[in-house]
Design a protein around this motif. Structure first.
Motif, PDB file in Angstrom:
ATOM      1  N   ARG A 173       1.262   2.238   9.535  1.00 50.05           N
ATOM      2  CA  ARG A 173       0.201   2.908   8.767  1.00 50.05           C
ATOM      3  C   ARG A 173      -0.915   3.397   9.688  1.00 50.05           C
ATOM      4  O   ARG A 173      -1.451   4.491   9.510  1.00 50.05           O
ATOM      5  N   ARG A 174      -1.270   2.567  10.647  1.00 48.26           N
ATOM      6  CA  ARG A 174      -2.336   2.959  11.579  1.00 48.26           C
ATOM      7  C   ARG A 174      -1.928   4.195  12.369  1.00 48.26           C
ATOM      8  O   ARG A 174      -2.730   5.121  12.561  1.00 48.26           O
TER       9      ARG A 174
ATOM     10  N   GLU B 225       0.829  -1.212   0.000  1.00 46.38           N
ATOM     11  CA  GLU B 225       0.000   0.000   0.000  1.00 46.38           C
ATOM     12  C   GLU B 225       0.860   1.256   0.000  1.00 46.38           C
ATOM     13  O   GLU B 225       0.494   2.274  -0.602  1.00 46.38           O
TER      14      GLU B 225
ATOM     15  N   TRP C 279      -5.211   0.829  -1.872  1.00 45.83           N
ATOM     16  CA  TRP C 279      -5.441   2.267  -1.834  1.00 45.83           C
ATOM     17  C   TRP C 279      -6.223   2.697  -3.072  1.00 45.83           C
ATOM     18  O   TRP C 279      -5.828   2.378  -4.210  1.00 45.83           O
TER      19      TRP C 279
ATOM     20  N   ARG D 202       0.642   4.230  -2.754  1.00 39.43           N
ATOM     21  CA  ARG D 202       0.458   5.632  -2.409  1.00 39.43           C
ATOM     22  C   ARG D 202       1.560   6.512  -3.003  1.00 39.43           C
ATOM     23  O   ARG D 202       1.285   7.595  -3.542  1.00 39.43           O
TER      24      ARG D 202
ATOM     25  N   GLN E 161      -1.942   7.228   9.977  1.00 37.32           N
ATOM     26  CA  GLN E 161      -3.329   7.570   9.635  1.00 37.32           C
ATOM     27  C   GLN E 161      -3.963   8.386  10.760  1.00 37.32           C
ATOM     28  O   GLN E 161      -4.632   9.397  10.519  1.00 37.32           O
ATOM     29  N   ASN E 162      -3.748   7.950  11.987  1.00 38.50           N
ATOM     30  CA  ASN E 162      -4.313   8.668  13.130  1.00 38.50           C
ATOM     31  C   ASN E 162      -3.722  10.066  13.280  1.00 38.50           C
ATOM     32  O   ASN E 162      -4.409  11.002  13.691  1.00 38.50           O
TER      33      ASN E 162
ATOM     34  N   GLY F 197      -4.092  11.693   8.898  1.00 41.84           N
ATOM     35  CA  GLY F 197      -5.254  11.501   8.056  1.00 41.84           C
ATOM     36  C   GLY F 197      -4.989  10.657   6.828  1.00 41.84           C
ATOM     37  O   GLY F 197      -3.952   9.994   6.712  1.00 41.84           O
ATOM     38  N   ASP F 198      -5.938  10.701   5.881  1.00 45.56           N
ATOM     39  CA  ASP F 198      -5.917   9.787   4.749  1.00 45.56           C
ATOM     40  C   ASP F 198      -4.687   9.931   3.864  1.00 45.56           C
ATOM     41  O   ASP F 198      -4.246   8.961   3.241  1.00 45.56           O
ATOM     42  N   ASN F 199      -4.122  11.116   3.778  1.00 45.71           N
ATOM     43  CA  ASN F 199      -2.953  11.326   2.922  1.00 45.71           C
ATOM     44  C   ASN F 199      -1.662  11.366   3.734  1.00 45.71           C
ATOM     45  O   ASN F 199      -0.762  12.164   3.458  1.00 45.71           O
ATOM     46  N   TRP F 200      -1.561  10.463   4.707  1.00 39.95           N
ATOM     47  CA  TRP F 200      -0.404  10.452   5.593  1.00 39.95           C
ATOM     48  C   TRP F 200       0.904  10.266   4.848  1.00 39.95           C
ATOM     49  O   TRP F 200       1.972  10.713   5.311  1.00 39.95           O
ATOM     50  N   HIS F 201       0.856   9.616   3.699  1.00 43.82           N
ATOM     51  CA  HIS F 201       2.103   9.339   2.975  1.00 43.82           C
ATOM     52  C   HIS F 201       2.776  10.610   2.461  1.00 43.82           C
ATOM     53  O   HIS F 201       3.964  10.599   2.148  1.00 43.82           O
TER      54      HIS F 201
END
Length: 370
Positions: free
Chosen positions: A205-206, A72, A152, A76, A209-210, A213-217
């Motif tokens: 990743r978790r 993933e 993704w 991304r 993400q926390n 948000g969704d575009n953490w990468h």
């Protein structure tokens, strides 16, 4: 019943180990099918990183694995030509942990819908990693599975990638390296890992993400080795995508030199404790007081998520990708040869008479039962 909701990564390492033991138990019930015939499995490598199959006098190793949710991260970031190093590292380094020199690999790519350019990038990277490892890619399959494969939503191609590799027992060995000859007083050498390799990504990743948000990468990476001051990358996506270093060629050259190896642990899922204890047999333990420091990215994630050090050392390699057990008289030469081959290596500790693993690290003393 295990409660995965209380686990930092959202899954339960203990439950995973129980399921693996159960699956292997069913697999072992098939060994009798080849008893006394070509392809007979070994009966003495329970808990090892790979298994042995015999064809007359020829002793081969076999290992299967994938690269998990690191895929993933590649989806991304949009970069796919390094994943081949991860795929080969997972199986080649499991093989060399048993003394099997990797020779051949077969792989399966399951995709949602095909993208020619992504497949080309994946296979180009696999080609480069195979050349580094001196093995041949002699089988493969690409399967279009539609909605059975997710990932993704913004990816050019959603896919999963797994492989099986085989190798030949090194000619200097009479039997695989299993930890059966590990004794108190022997020395542990660590090989540094410059990346997360292909493990612990669910937790990473978790956490991101926390935090972002969704575009953490795309979130800026602010670890101590962040560019331009370091070499890890500009974003968290780039940092997590750094490829695995493949140790098999260097360990094979140690065996070529006749140096003693009594146990080899590939540090993957389960971290140092879960993997190193697989070669600590005969009731022995280990004290590791000079491991490589955790990678700055691992240290930063630990701080950001409030992860306890004991958990971090179970989910990530914490900068140590492989541990070798050798005689004290050989330790200096082992380290010197590994360094001459371009790997970072050092003496990290000793085998003890007391069972269990003690890690003396910057975060304190961590103890894990045998």
């Amino acid at each position: 019943m295990s409660d995965s909701s209380s686990k930092p990564a959202g899954y339960d390492i203990d439950l995973g180990n129980e399921c693996s033991r159960n699956a292997y138990g069913w697999a072992k019930k098939t060994f009798a099918n080849r008893q006394g015939k070509p392809g007979e499995p070994a009966q003495d490598l329970d808990g090892g990183f790979s298994n042995e199959i015999r064809f007359g006098q020829e002793r081969l190793g076999i290992s299967s694995d994938g690269i998990g949710t690191k895929i993933e991260v590649a989806e991304r970031v949009g970069k796919f030509d390094t994943l081949g190093y991860d795929l080969i590292a997972m199986v080649a380094d499991d093989l060399i942990a048993g003394g099997f020199v990797p020779t051949n690999l077969s792989n399966i790519i399951d995709v949602h819908t095909l993208d020619y350019e992504v497949i080309d990038e994946l296979m180009r990277g696999l080609h480069d990693a195979a050349n580094f490892s001196h093995l041949a890619v002699t089988g493969g399959e690409i399967a279009e599975l539609g909605n059975r494969i997710g990932g993704w939503p913004g990816a050019r191609m959603n896919f999963n990638w797994c492989s099986t590799a085989v190798g030949a027992l090194h000619p200097s060995l009479q039997r695989p390296i299993s930890g059966a000859t590990v004794r108190p007083g022997q020395v542990v050498v660590s090989l540094k890992s410059p990346s997360f390799r292909s493990n612990g990504f669910s937790l990473a990743r978790r956490t991101l993400q926390n935090l972002f948000g969704d575009n953490w990468h795309t979130a800026p990476y602010d670890g101590l080795d962040a560019t331009p001051h370091g070499s890890a990358g500009h974003t968290w996506g780039e940092v997590l995508l750094m490829p695995s270093l493949i140790y098999a060629p260097a360990v094979a050259r140690l065996l070529d030199s006749g140096l003693s190896l009594h146990g080899v642990a590939h540090i993957t899922g389960g971290g140092i404790a879960d993997n190193f204890k697989r070669v600590l047999k005969n009731g022995v333990g280990a004290e590791l007081d000079a491991l490589f420091e955790p990678l700055p990215a691992m240290q930063r994630l630990t701080e950001l998520a409030g992860i306890a050090p004991a958990d971090a050392y179970l989910y990530w390699n914490m900068g140590n990708g492989m541990l070798l057990v050798t005689e004290e008289s050989d330790a200096e030469e082992v380290v010197n040869q590994l360094q001459a081959d371009g790997y970072e290596a050092k003496v990290a500790g000793r085998i003890t008479t007391e069972p269990g693993i003690v890690l003396k690290v910057g975060a304190g003393e961590l103890t894990y039962e045998a």
